[in-house]
Design a protein around this motif. Structure first.
Motif: not given
Length: 376
Positions: A170-172, A160-162, A132, A120, A118, A158
């Motif tokens: 997806v959490y950003i 970083d993400l996990t 994304l 971003i 993934w 936006l």
């Protein structure tokens, strides 16, 4: 003559008002206390994993040992922006054309448990539209591509993400340096819906600290502006129970139940009450986590990695004067933690000539004595 004097006075007054406004919004701050301890690992445990002529952005490692990175957008790269490190060299991923032309400002990366990479792209702080993208690592094909619209608003970042273990969410982290409206963004993969949560909550908002990096004290324009980003690092535990996050210039690491984030109908006040402070941390950038709930935190002032236990015990894991700015961190199936040195002081608001003169740039790795395989 009087007209010129009056005009000059008006210009001076205007410039003074602009400077005052800049300082009130972006300036000020105090040095942060040094929370580092004697490192658990010797400096010799730190290895160079990759070398590149431009500053690294973030890094993502897969369970089978593949390594991906972005070129940091603050360095204004002109060519490919997403790479895989293969056989000792950087190869544009998934190919030269998509890597160079398919993105605007990609930065954050994450490999999920479904074998997808993934990415971003904050879209030049939302001005070009945040995006994304997910690649299937087996084929290199784009399998998900979403413009984030209002959730990546103008002035957002936006960063970083996990990804949840089941690959559904997806959490950003929205740093929102310019707009100063930091938040978490939750994206539901199946529906393509995204929503902002915890906007302006104290846990995602920068505190009044000035980053004193050994290379540069992170203030600009004569001290009118200080680098004080909001929520930056973000990671989910392996069980998918909690999302951990931290603002760069903030003294605390926080977590919130993923189940509440996943429900867009969750009441904002109920969500705010569910936020937990895990413990104190250094001024930080990226995060990683292991099965025991130890969180690994890049320390931007002291060139290394800190580790925070579930009981709130903070210790320096590894550090080196060679590291200019420890940025993104990821755990690989080969048993190493990988982290980028994005050298922010040598690229932010610097000329291309300056950036080139301070090359090369490095991506590091180390092995830590941990029980269990960290999450992503």
């Amino acid at each position: 003559m009087r007209v010129w004097i009056k005009s000059g006075a008006a210009v001076a007054a205007f410039l003074g008002a602009v400077c005052a406004a800049l300082y009130l919004r972006y300036g000020g701050g105090e040095p942060y206390p040094d929370l580092s301890t004697p490192p658990v690992l010797p400096e010799e445990a730190l290895q160079v994993a990759a070398v590149f002529p431009e500053p690294f952005g973030n890094v993502a490692a897969s369970a089978d040992g593949r390594l991906f990175f972005t070129v940091h957008p603050e360095s204004r790269p002109a060519g490919p922006r997403l790479y895989e490190w293969k056989d000792g060299e950087a190869v544009a991923y998934p190919n030269e054309n998509i890597s160079a032309e398919g993105f605007v400002t990609p930065l954050g990366l994450s490999v999920d448990q479904q074998g997808r990479l993934w990415v971003i792209d904050h879209g030049n702080h939302g001005l070009a539209g945040a995006r994304l993208v997910a690649f299937d690592l087996a084929s290199g094909q784009i399998v998900h591509d979403k413009r984030l619209g209002d959730t990546g608003e103008a002035g957002s970042f936006l960063n970083d993400l996990t990804v949840s273990p089941d690959g559904r969410y997806v959490y950003i982290a929205d740093v929102s340096f310019f707009r100063q409206n930091p938040a978490l963004v939750v994206y539901e993969v199946a529906s393509g819906k995204a929503w902002r949560v915890l906007e302006g909550h104290p846990s995602v908002t920068a505190q009044d600290w000035i980053i004193e990096n050994p290379v540069k004290r992170m203030t600009f324009f004569g001290g009118l502006v200080a680098l004080k980003p909001g929520v930056d690092g973000i990671v989910i535990d392996e069980a998918g129970e909690y999302v951990y996050y931290a603002a760069m210039t903030h003294d605390g690491l926080y977590r919130v139940p993923a189940a509440l984030l996943n429900a867009p109908e969750t009441d904002a006040e109920a969500l705010a009450r569910a936020v937990e402070r895990v413990g104190s941390k250094p001024l930080s950038d990226g995060l990683s986590i292991d099965r025991q709930g130890n969180v690994y935190i890049t320390d931007v002032e002291h060139g290394g990695i800190a580790r925070l236990s579930p009981q709130g015990r903070l210790e320096t894991l590894i550090a080196s004067d060679k590291v200019r700015w420890a940025d993104g961190i990821s755990y690989s199936g080969d048993g190493y933690f990988y982290f980028t040195d994005s050298a922010i002081p040598d690229q932010m608001l610097q000329s291309k000539a300056h950036i080139e003169s301070h090359a090369p740039y490095y991506l590091y790795r180390f092995k830590a004595d941990i029980a269990g395989i960290p999450g992503r």
